[in-house]
Design a protein around this motif. Sequence first.
Motif, PDB file in Angstrom:
ATOM      1  N   GLN A   1     -10.866  -5.582   9.770  1.00  0.00           N
ATOM      2  CA  GLN A   1     -10.155  -6.529  10.624  1.00  0.00           C
ATOM      3  C   GLN A   1      -8.672  -6.193  10.626  1.00  0.00           C
ATOM      4  N   TRP A   2      -7.943  -6.653  11.630  1.00  0.00           N
ATOM      5  CA  TRP A   2      -6.508  -6.353  11.721  1.00  0.00           C
ATOM      6  C   TRP A   2      -5.736  -6.991  10.576  1.00  0.00           C
ATOM      7  N   TRP A   3      -6.131  -8.205  10.171  1.00  0.00           N
ATOM      8  CA  TRP A   3      -5.397  -8.884   9.101  1.00  0.00           C
ATOM      9  C   TRP A   3      -5.664  -8.215   7.762  1.00  0.00           C
ATOM     10  N   GLY A   4      -6.838  -7.652   7.577  1.00  0.00           N
ATOM     11  CA  GLY A   4      -7.144  -6.938   6.342  1.00  0.00           C
ATOM     12  C   GLY A   4      -6.331  -5.669   6.216  1.00  0.00           C
ATOM     13  N   LYS A   5      -6.197  -4.950   7.336  1.00  0.00           N
ATOM     14  CA  LYS A   5      -5.375  -3.743   7.334  1.00  0.00           C
ATOM     15  C   LYS A   5      -3.919  -4.093   7.083  1.00  0.00           C
ATOM     16  N   LEU A   6      -3.467  -5.210   7.655  1.00  0.00           N
ATOM     17  CA  LEU A   6      -2.090  -5.650   7.441  1.00  0.00           C
ATOM     18  C   LEU A   6      -1.830  -5.964   5.974  1.00  0.00           C
ATOM     19  N   VAL A   7      -2.753  -6.629   5.331  1.00  0.00           N
ATOM     20  CA  VAL A   7      -2.596  -6.973   3.911  1.00  0.00           C
ATOM     21  C   VAL A   7      -2.558  -5.711   3.054  1.00  0.00           C
ATOM     22  N   VAL A   8      -3.428  -4.770   3.340  1.00  0.00           N
ATOM     23  CA  VAL A   8      -3.455  -3.523   2.564  1.00  0.00           C
ATOM     24  C   VAL A   8      -2.150  -2.762   2.737  1.00  0.00           C
ATOM     25  N   TRP A   9      -1.643  -2.655   3.967  1.00  0.00           N
ATOM     26  CA  TRP A   9      -0.391  -1.940   4.206  1.00  0.00           C
ATOM     27  C   TRP A   9       0.787  -2.652   3.566  1.00  0.00           C
ATOM     28  N   LEU A  10       0.820  -3.980   3.622  1.00  0.00           N
ATOM     29  CA  LEU A  10       1.912  -4.718   2.985  1.00  0.00           C
ATOM     30  C   LEU A  10       1.914  -4.526   1.477  1.00  0.00           C
ATOM     31  N   LEU A  11       0.734  -4.541   0.867  1.00  0.00           N
ATOM     32  CA  LEU A  11       0.644  -4.298  -0.575  1.00  0.00           C
ATOM     33  C   LEU A  11       1.099  -2.885  -0.924  1.00  0.00           C
ATOM     34  N   LEU A  12       0.655  -1.920  -0.134  1.00  0.00           N
ATOM     35  CA  LEU A  12       1.019  -0.524  -0.387  1.00  0.00           C
ATOM     36  C   LEU A  12       2.521  -0.318  -0.243  1.00  0.00           C
ATOM     37  N   LEU A  13       3.091  -0.817   0.842  1.00  0.00           N
ATOM     38  CA  LEU A  13       4.528  -0.659   1.060  1.00  0.00           C
ATOM     39  C   LEU A  13       5.336  -1.449   0.024  1.00  0.00           C
ATOM     40  N   GLY A  14       4.830  -2.593  -0.387  1.00  0.00           N
ATOM     41  CA  GLY A  14       5.512  -3.379  -1.402  1.00  0.00           C
ATOM     42  C   GLY A  14       5.562  -2.665  -2.738  1.00  0.00           C
ATOM     43  N   MET A  15       4.469  -2.033  -3.122  1.00  0.00           N
ATOM     44  CA  MET A  15       4.445  -1.314  -4.394  1.00  0.00           C
ATOM     45  C   MET A  15       5.354  -0.091  -4.360  1.00  0.00           C
ATOM     46  N   VAL A  16       5.304   0.665  -3.267  1.00  0.00           N
ATOM     47  CA  VAL A  16       6.159   1.851  -3.145  1.00  0.00           C
ATOM     48  C   VAL A  16       7.620   1.428  -3.081  1.00  0.00           C
ATOM     49  N   GLY A  17       7.899   0.370  -2.333  1.00  0.00           N
ATOM     50  CA  GLY A  17       9.270  -0.126  -2.232  1.00  0.00           C
ATOM     51  C   GLY A  17       9.797  -0.612  -3.565  1.00  0.00           C
ATOM     52  N   ALA A  18       8.962  -1.258  -4.346  1.00  0.00           N
ATOM     53  CA  ALA A  18       9.387  -1.743  -5.662  1.00  0.00           C
ATOM     54  C   ALA A  18       9.742  -0.575  -6.584  1.00  0.00           C
ATOM     55  N   ILE A  19       8.997   0.500  -6.502  1.00  0.00           N
ATOM     56  CA  ILE A  19       9.291   1.676  -7.329  1.00  0.00           C
ATOM     57  C   ILE A  19      10.612   2.300  -6.908  1.00  0.00           C
ATOM     58  N   ILE A  20      10.813   2.418  -5.594  1.00  0.00           N
ATOM     59  CA  ILE A  20      12.051   3.019  -5.096  1.00  0.00           C
ATOM     60  C   ILE A  20      13.248   2.148  -5.448  1.00  0.00           C
ATOM     61  N   ILE A  21      13.156   0.848  -5.230  1.00  0.00           N
ATOM     62  CA  ILE A  21      14.255  -0.061  -5.552  1.00  0.00           C
ATOM     63  C   ILE A  21      14.515  -0.078  -7.058  1.00  0.00           C
TER      64      ILE A  21
END
Length: 53
Positions: free
Chosen positions: A22-42
């Motif tokens: 579903q579109w919302w499932g893909k959105l949640v997965v991408w937000l989690l992925l970007l959040g984890m990568v962003g947290a490492i970079i920050i």
Amino acid sequence: MAKKEMKTTGTTKNHYHNPTEQWWGKLVVWLLLLGMVGAIIIGFIVAVVGGNA
């Protein structure tokens, strides 16, 4: 020993839906992925600026 026969009703309904289809499932997965990568970079940037790296 006798084999037990299982009677089937003919149709089995699967009520589970994969959220990533579903579109919302893909959105949640991408937000989690970007959040984890962003947290490492920050975290790395903060460590460099703070002198801990």
